[in-house]
Design a protein around this motif. Sequence first.
Motif, PDB file in Angstrom:
ATOM      1  N   MET A   1       0.841  -1.188   0.000  1.00 19.14           N
ATOM      2  CA  MET A   1       0.000   0.000   0.000  1.00 19.14           C
ATOM      3  C   MET A   1       0.884   1.249   0.000  1.00 19.14           C
ATOM      4  O   MET A   1       1.887   1.299   0.698  1.00 19.14           O
ATOM      5  CB  MET A   1      -0.916  -0.018   1.234  1.00 19.14           C
ATOM      6  N   ARG A   2       0.519   2.251  -0.780  1.00 19.54           N
ATOM      7  CA  ARG A   2       1.304   3.474  -0.889  1.00 19.54           C
ATOM      8  C   ARG A   2       1.311   4.236   0.436  1.00 19.54           C
ATOM      9  O   ARG A   2       0.298   4.328   1.127  1.00 19.54           O
ATOM     10  CB  ARG A   2       0.725   4.375  -1.971  1.00 19.54           C
ATOM     11  N   ARG A   3       2.487   4.805   0.786  1.00 15.24           N
ATOM     12  CA  ARG A   3       2.664   5.539   2.031  1.00 15.24           C
ATOM     13  C   ARG A   3       2.839   7.022   1.731  1.00 15.24           C
ATOM     14  O   ARG A   3       3.567   7.396   0.808  1.00 15.24           O
ATOM     15  CB  ARG A   3       3.898   5.027   2.781  1.00 15.24           C
ATOM     16  N   PHE A   4       2.203   7.863   2.571  1.00 13.98           N
ATOM     17  CA  PHE A   4       2.299   9.305   2.403  1.00 13.98           C
ATOM     18  C   PHE A   4       2.490   9.955   3.765  1.00 13.98           C
ATOM     19  O   PHE A   4       1.776   9.648   4.717  1.00 13.98           O
ATOM     20  CB  PHE A   4       1.043   9.865   1.719  1.00 13.98           C
ATOM     21  N   PHE A   5       3.464  10.856   3.842  1.00 12.66           N
ATOM     22  CA  PHE A   5       3.771  11.514   5.102  1.00 12.66           C
ATOM     23  C   PHE A   5       2.946  12.785   5.265  1.00 12.66           C
ATOM     24  O   PHE A   5       2.674  13.505   4.303  1.00 12.66           O
ATOM     25  CB  PHE A   5       5.261  11.850   5.172  1.00 12.66           C
ATOM     26  N   THR A   6       2.554  13.026   6.506  1.00 14.58           N
ATOM     27  CA  THR A   6       1.839  14.245   6.836  1.00 14.58           C
ATOM     28  C   THR A   6       2.487  14.882   8.050  1.00 14.58           C
ATOM     29  O   THR A   6       3.019  14.196   8.921  1.00 14.58           O
ATOM     30  CB  THR A   6       0.352  13.969   7.134  1.00 14.58           C
ATOM     31  N   GLU A   7       2.444  16.208   8.126  1.00 14.36           N
ATOM     32  CA  GLU A   7       3.029  16.922   9.262  1.00 14.36           C
ATOM     33  C   GLU A   7       2.091  16.954  10.458  1.00 14.36           C
ATOM     34  O   GLU A   7       2.470  17.382  11.545  1.00 14.36           O
ATOM     35  CB  GLU A   7       3.397  18.346   8.853  1.00 14.36           C
ATOM     36  N   THR A   8       0.846  16.488  10.286  1.00 11.54           N
ATOM     37  CA  THR A   8      -0.127  16.472  11.375  1.00 11.54           C
ATOM     38  C   THR A   8       0.143  15.297  12.300  1.00 11.54           C
ATOM     39  O   THR A   8       0.155  14.141  11.874  1.00 11.54           O
ATOM     40  CB  THR A   8      -1.558  16.362  10.815  1.00 11.54           C
ATOM     41  N   THR A   9       0.377  15.585  13.582  1.00 10.23           N
ATOM     42  CA  THR A   9       0.663  14.549  14.567  1.00 10.23           C
ATOM     43  C   THR A   9      -0.079  14.848  15.865  1.00 10.23           C
ATOM     44  O   THR A   9       0.155  15.877  16.480  1.00 10.23           O
ATOM     45  CB  THR A   9       2.181  14.484  14.860  1.00 10.23           C
ATOM     46  N   LEU A  39      -1.718   4.499   3.067  1.00  4.81           N
ATOM     47  CA  LEU A  39      -1.269   4.585   4.451  1.00  4.81           C
ATOM     48  C   LEU A  39      -0.761   5.997   4.705  1.00  4.81           C
ATOM     49  O   LEU A  39       0.076   6.504   3.964  1.00  4.81           O
ATOM     50  CB  LEU A  39      -0.130   3.590   4.718  1.00  4.81           C
ATOM     51  N   LEU A  40      -1.278   6.645   5.741  1.00  2.30           N
ATOM     52  CA  LEU A  40      -0.791   7.953   6.165  1.00  2.30           C
ATOM     53  C   LEU A  40       0.185   7.756   7.315  1.00  2.30           C
ATOM     54  O   LEU A  40      -0.094   7.007   8.249  1.00  2.30           O
ATOM     55  CB  LEU A  40      -1.958   8.833   6.622  1.00  2.30           C
ATOM     56  N   VAL A  41       1.322   8.407   7.237  1.00  3.97           N
ATOM     57  CA  VAL A  41       2.355   8.293   8.265  1.00  3.97           C
ATOM     58  C   VAL A  41       2.527   9.673   8.890  1.00  3.97           C
ATOM     59  O   VAL A  41       2.880  10.632   8.203  1.00  3.97           O
ATOM     60  CB  VAL A  41       3.682   7.790   7.675  1.00  3.97           C
ATOM     61  N   SER A  42       2.281   9.756  10.198  1.00  7.15           N
ATOM     62  CA  SER A  42       2.244  11.064  10.855  1.00  7.15           C
ATOM     63  C   SER A  42       3.604  11.548  11.305  1.00  7.15           C
ATOM     64  O   SER A  42       3.747  12.681  11.749  1.00  7.15           O
ATOM     65  CB  SER A  42       1.294  11.014  12.062  1.00  7.15           C
ATOM     66  N   GLY A  43       4.620  10.701  11.256  1.00  9.04           N
ATOM     67  CA  GLY A  43       5.958  11.127  11.637  1.00  9.04           C
ATOM     68  C   GLY A  43       6.304  10.824  13.077  1.00  9.04           C
ATOM     69  O   GLY A  43       7.432  11.069  13.511  1.00  9.04           O
ATOM     70  N   ASP A  44       5.354  10.287  13.850  1.00 12.44           N
ATOM     71  CA  ASP A  44       5.636   9.923  15.236  1.00 12.44           C
ATOM     72  C   ASP A  44       5.651   8.406  15.418  1.00 12.44           C
ATOM     73  O   ASP A  44       5.621   7.908  16.546  1.00 12.44           O
ATOM     74  CB  ASP A  44       4.607  10.553  16.178  1.00 12.44           C
ATOM     75  N   GLY A  45       5.696   7.691  14.293  1.00 13.59           N
ATOM     76  CA  GLY A  45       5.725   6.232  14.361  1.00 13.59           C
ATOM     77  C   GLY A  45       4.365   5.582  14.237  1.00 13.59           C
ATOM     78  O   GLY A  45       4.248   4.361  14.347  1.00 13.59           O
ATOM     79  N   THR A  46       3.318   6.387  13.999  1.00  8.08           N
ATOM     80  CA  THR A  46       1.967   5.851  13.853  1.00  8.08           C
ATOM     81  C   THR A  46       1.567   5.812  12.385  1.00  8.08           C
ATOM     82  O   THR A  46       1.821   6.756  11.640  1.00  8.08           O
ATOM     83  CB  THR A  46       0.948   6.704  14.629  1.00  8.08           C
TER      84      THR A  46
END
Length: 244
Positions: A1-9, A39-46
């Motif tokens: 599944m494609r992963r995309f980073f977001t700055e929202t945490t 898949l959304l990746v919030s940058g805090d490991g979630t």
Amino acid sequence: MRRFFTETTPIVGESFTLSGEEARHILTVLRMKCGDEVLLVSGDGTEYSACIESCARDKVVLKVTAEEQCMAEPATEVTLFQCLPKSGKTETIVQKCVELGIHDIQLVSSKRCVVKPDAKDNKLIRYNRVAQEASKQSGRGISPEVKAPKALQSCDFSGFDLLIVAYENEQELSLRTLLREKITEKPQRVGIFIGPEGGLEMAEVEFLLAANKNAYSVSLGRRILRTETAGMAMLAMLMYELED
């Protein structure tokens, strides 16, 4: 599944709007459509499982369906202090160390560095983009930050449970011996220091060993490694010993 980073945490609620470069990548490069899962990746490991609900010119509205901790993140946070290498090597160092599990990278200027810090931040933007792409490729739950160069003496080494300095003239202590015989408790934060092509001066090694009560200089083996190889090698050895 494609992963995309977001700055929202963290991401709160069932609806989330993704904008900026990641949204444009979904719309113009991948040409994804409503109903596609990401898949959304919030940058805090979630990680957040989500489904595209609607698309606009530069925004993508998603429905969040589930969340869980990313299992790819190491329990030990490792910071790489990398002395500036010659042109073209930094991107490779960033890419491979992110794949191997680095937490963040601090670029360092030491006396024997051939390359001097660039006042412009264009390269730093590029390095962080490389880090994010490597994070996506390797399934990471964070995008490790590559930090602007600092003088060696200006770096803060005090907050680490263990500081390891790769030093080609170290004759007594190997990294393997350090990790297997001298470290009795698993460290939570580790700093690894890699010198430039010309190596570290003795005074710099002494400064580093005095900067942290748990600092050691180590040998990485019988062969002298290039600066772009040493960090990757040390990190791989660390992860082998410290990961469950």
